[in-house]
Design a protein around this motif. Sequence first.
Motif, mmCIF file in Angstrom:
data_model
loop_
_atom_site.group_PDB
_atom_site.id
_atom_site.type_symbol
_atom_site.label_atom_id
_atom_site.label_comp_id
_atom_site.label_asym_id
_atom_site.label_seq_id
_atom_site.Cartn_x
_atom_site.Cartn_y
_atom_site.Cartn_z
ATOM 1 N N MET A 183 0.830 -1.199 0.000
ATOM 2 C CA MET A 183 0.000 0.000 0.000
ATOM 3 C C MET A 183 0.872 1.260 0.000
ATOM 4 O O MET A 183 0.655 2.179 -0.789
ATOM 5 C CB MET A 183 -0.935 -0.007 1.213
ATOM 6 C CG MET A 183 -1.841 1.212 1.258
ATOM 7 S SD MET A 183 -2.821 1.363 -0.247
ATOM 8 C CE MET A 183 -4.422 1.576 0.442
ATOM 9 N N VAL A 184 1.860 1.290 0.873
ATOM 10 C CA VAL A 184 2.713 2.476 0.991
ATOM 11 C C VAL A 184 3.503 2.736 -0.298
ATOM 12 O O VAL A 184 3.596 3.869 -0.761
ATOM 13 C CB VAL A 184 3.678 2.343 2.199
ATOM 14 C CG1 VAL A 184 4.749 3.421 2.180
ATOM 15 C CG2 VAL A 184 2.896 2.390 3.508
ATOM 16 N N ARG B 128 3.196 0.994 -3.464
ATOM 17 C CA ARG B 128 2.567 0.766 -4.769
ATOM 18 C C ARG B 128 1.097 1.166 -4.790
ATOM 19 O O ARG B 128 0.435 0.999 -5.809
ATOM 20 C CB ARG B 128 2.718 -0.712 -5.159
ATOM 21 C CG ARG B 128 4.171 -1.121 -5.362
ATOM 22 C CD ARG B 128 4.313 -2.603 -5.699
ATOM 23 N NE ARG B 128 3.662 -2.942 -6.939
ATOM 24 C CZ ARG B 128 2.856 -4.004 -7.106
ATOM 25 N NH1 ARG B 128 2.615 -4.833 -6.115
ATOM 26 N NH2 ARG B 128 2.290 -4.247 -8.257
ATOM 27 N N GLN B 129 0.581 1.670 -3.656
ATOM 28 C CA GLN B 129 -0.812 2.083 -3.534
ATOM 29 C C GLN B 129 -1.779 0.951 -3.911
ATOM 30 O O GLN B 129 -2.828 1.164 -4.506
ATOM 31 C CB GLN B 129 -1.107 3.333 -4.391
ATOM 32 C CG GLN B 129 -0.406 4.595 -3.906
ATOM 33 C CD GLN B 129 1.098 4.575 -4.141
ATOM 34 O OE1 GLN B 129 1.540 4.375 -5.255
ATOM 35 N NE2 GLN B 129 1.873 4.768 -3.084
ATOM 36 N N LYS B 130 -1.405 -0.283 -3.545
ATOM 37 C CA LYS B 130 -2.245 -1.457 -3.789
ATOM 38 C C LYS B 130 -2.572 -2.072 -2.434
ATOM 39 O O LYS B 130 -1.682 -2.378 -1.655
ATOM 40 C CB LYS B 130 -1.542 -2.445 -4.699
ATOM 41 C CG LYS B 130 -1.233 -1.786 -6.044
ATOM 42 C CD LYS B 130 -0.908 -2.736 -7.121
ATOM 43 C CE LYS B 130 -0.585 -1.915 -8.361
ATOM 44 N NZ LYS B 130 -0.923 -2.523 -9.562
ATOM 45 N N ASP B 131 -3.864 -2.255 -2.168
ATOM 46 C CA ASP B 131 -4.339 -2.652 -0.851
ATOM 47 C C ASP B 131 -4.448 -4.164 -0.679
ATOM 48 O O ASP B 131 -5.516 -4.690 -0.378
ATOM 49 C CB ASP B 131 -5.696 -1.981 -0.582
ATOM 50 C CG ASP B 131 -6.106 -2.054 0.882
ATOM 51 O OD1 ASP B 131 -5.225 -2.216 1.742
ATOM 52 O OD2 ASP B 131 -7.325 -1.970 1.148
#
Length: 156
Positions: free
Chosen positions: A65-66, A68-71
């Motif tokens: 998340m931090v 690659r902005q993928k949750d």
Amino acid sequence: MLVKKKVASPKLAIDLQFASPAIESTLGKIASPTLIKKWVKSAIPLGGLITLRFVNTTEGKKLNMVFRQKDYATNVLTFPYDLSKNELVADIIFCLPVLQKEAKEQGKLLNAHLAHLIVHGCLHAQGHDHEVMKDAKKMEALEIQILEKLGFANPY
């Protein structure tokens, strides 16, 4: 008579880190630190420092998340910091629960899947990518070649 001098390989320091004793214990049942380092060295002909960190799903998801902005937690994240003709400095993060799930779903031996993703991450650290088909084919061919030398089947 000509005498060939053996050229020393560049010194590659490999640091293994574990998010918890449970992760370290689980990984130890899959592959020894010596074997993991052999896999890394087979994929990196450079000197330098490479850190492999094995994490749980929570840490894997947070890092994805931090950076690659993928949750979600992904199998491997590679962070190259310095790459030159002779030297490499990088961190590679492996989410062990994701690797275990993928190996099971894909019907692969866990050690073979781990070896593949270690080689994959090491190639990313050296600037290889698979965003476009031409680059993906080149990277896959390198992975297959390295894994074959290590005694593993084509992972694709």
